[in-house]
Design an enzyme around this catalytic site. Sequence first.
Site, PDB file in Angstrom:
ATOM      1  N   ASP A 163      -8.243  -5.832   3.024  1.00  0.00           N
ATOM      2  CA  ASP A 163      -8.450  -7.124   3.695  1.00  0.00           C
ATOM      3  C   ASP A 163      -7.166  -7.525   4.410  1.00  0.00           C
ATOM      4  O   ASP A 163      -6.123  -6.928   4.188  1.00  0.00           O
ATOM      5  CB  ASP A 163      -8.968  -8.200   2.725  1.00  0.00           C
ATOM      6  CG  ASP A 163      -7.927  -8.711   1.748  1.00  0.00           C
ATOM      7  OD1 ASP A 163      -7.005  -7.945   1.394  1.00  0.00           O
ATOM      8  OD2 ASP A 163      -8.043  -9.871   1.313  1.00  0.00           O
ATOM      9  N   TYR A 216      -3.680  -9.251   5.795  1.00  0.00           N
ATOM     10  CA  TYR A 216      -2.523  -9.890   5.176  1.00  0.00           C
ATOM     11  C   TYR A 216      -2.783 -11.390   5.087  1.00  0.00           C
ATOM     12  O   TYR A 216      -3.356 -11.984   5.997  1.00  0.00           O
ATOM     13  CB  TYR A 216      -1.267  -9.649   6.012  1.00  0.00           C
ATOM     14  CG  TYR A 216      -0.810  -8.210   6.061  1.00  0.00           C
ATOM     15  CD1 TYR A 216      -0.467  -7.517   4.898  1.00  0.00           C
ATOM     16  CD2 TYR A 216      -0.688  -7.542   7.282  1.00  0.00           C
ATOM     17  CE1 TYR A 216      -0.024  -6.201   4.954  1.00  0.00           C
ATOM     18  CE2 TYR A 216      -0.245  -6.222   7.340  1.00  0.00           C
ATOM     19  CZ  TYR A 216       0.086  -5.552   6.177  1.00  0.00           C
ATOM     20  OH  TYR A 216       0.521  -4.261   6.228  1.00  0.00           O
ATOM     21  N   PHE A 223      -3.043  -3.008   8.200  1.00  0.00           N
ATOM     22  CA  PHE A 223      -1.644  -2.612   7.987  1.00  0.00           C
ATOM     23  C   PHE A 223      -0.690  -3.095   9.085  1.00  0.00           C
ATOM     24  O   PHE A 223       0.524  -2.981   8.953  1.00  0.00           O
ATOM     25  CB  PHE A 223      -1.498  -1.091   7.809  1.00  0.00           C
ATOM     26  CG  PHE A 223      -2.204  -0.566   6.591  1.00  0.00           C
ATOM     27  CD1 PHE A 223      -1.709  -0.830   5.320  1.00  0.00           C
ATOM     28  CD2 PHE A 223      -3.372   0.164   6.704  1.00  0.00           C
ATOM     29  CE1 PHE A 223      -2.366  -0.366   4.182  1.00  0.00           C
ATOM     30  CE2 PHE A 223      -4.040   0.638   5.579  1.00  0.00           C
ATOM     31  CZ  PHE A 223      -3.535   0.372   4.314  1.00  0.00           C
ATOM     32  N   HIS A 253      -2.362   4.793  -2.232  1.00  0.00           N
ATOM     33  CA  HIS A 253      -2.137   3.696  -1.280  1.00  0.00           C
ATOM     34  C   HIS A 253      -0.637   3.541  -1.017  1.00  0.00           C
ATOM     35  O   HIS A 253       0.182   3.796  -1.907  1.00  0.00           O
ATOM     36  CB  HIS A 253      -2.702   2.400  -1.883  1.00  0.00           C
ATOM     37  CG  HIS A 253      -2.830   1.280  -0.914  1.00  0.00           C
ATOM     38  ND1 HIS A 253      -1.774   0.444  -0.601  1.00  0.00           N
ATOM     39  CD2 HIS A 253      -3.885   0.847  -0.184  1.00  0.00           C
ATOM     40  CE1 HIS A 253      -2.185  -0.450   0.285  1.00  0.00           C
ATOM     41  NE2 HIS A 253      -3.465  -0.236   0.559  1.00  0.00           N
TER      42      HIS A 253
END
Length: 214
Positions: A59, A61, A72, A180
């Site tokens: 989702d 930031y 990202f 991740h």
Amino acid sequence: MTWKEVLQPIKESDYFKQLWDQVKIQYNSNKCFPPKAEIFRALELTEFDDVEVVILGQDPYHNDGQANGLCFSVRENVTAPPSLKNIFIELKEDLGISRSSKDLEDWAKQGVLLLNATLTVKAHEPNSHKNLGWEVFTDHIIKAISDKKENVVFVLWGAFAQKKAALIDQRKHHIIISAHPSPFSVYRGFFGSKPFSKINDYLQQRGKKPIIWG
């Protein structure tokens, strides 16, 4: 094929109308990210026919000024979050590229779809919109790419993204899986995974242009 054609059936459904009503309520009553005009920025920058790579995030930031509609990625005037810093560390290690630009728009314009599973978030509350219903919409996107295209690279970082492998036809596409890039898991297999060279090797083997990551 265009996103309009791909998304028309779902956008005309009662499900999507209810979702969009909920999104409007959230934006009218709370501070939410990304800015409303950038919710669909990933689709606006990477047309359906141009998709070569899909990088999946969870989702947006949730801190002020960060989210810009691409997973990202952040605006240039804010500090890079830890996950993005780690992505750039791995890029340097993998291809020797030192990247300073934090907005990943140039990747998106080369066919890298930077898609979050949930497209909105309430300020300072990570995953706060995960129950609005966005994943039905973004799963539809992933499945459409899998069904209607060939030789796309899907990059699944972390357990959440890896669940989406079930939507992808692995006989037609290439999946890159690792931990991740967050500080909590980066040493469990993200560092050293060389995703950027693997993506370009696959694309070039199929006569496609490599992505310019720098």
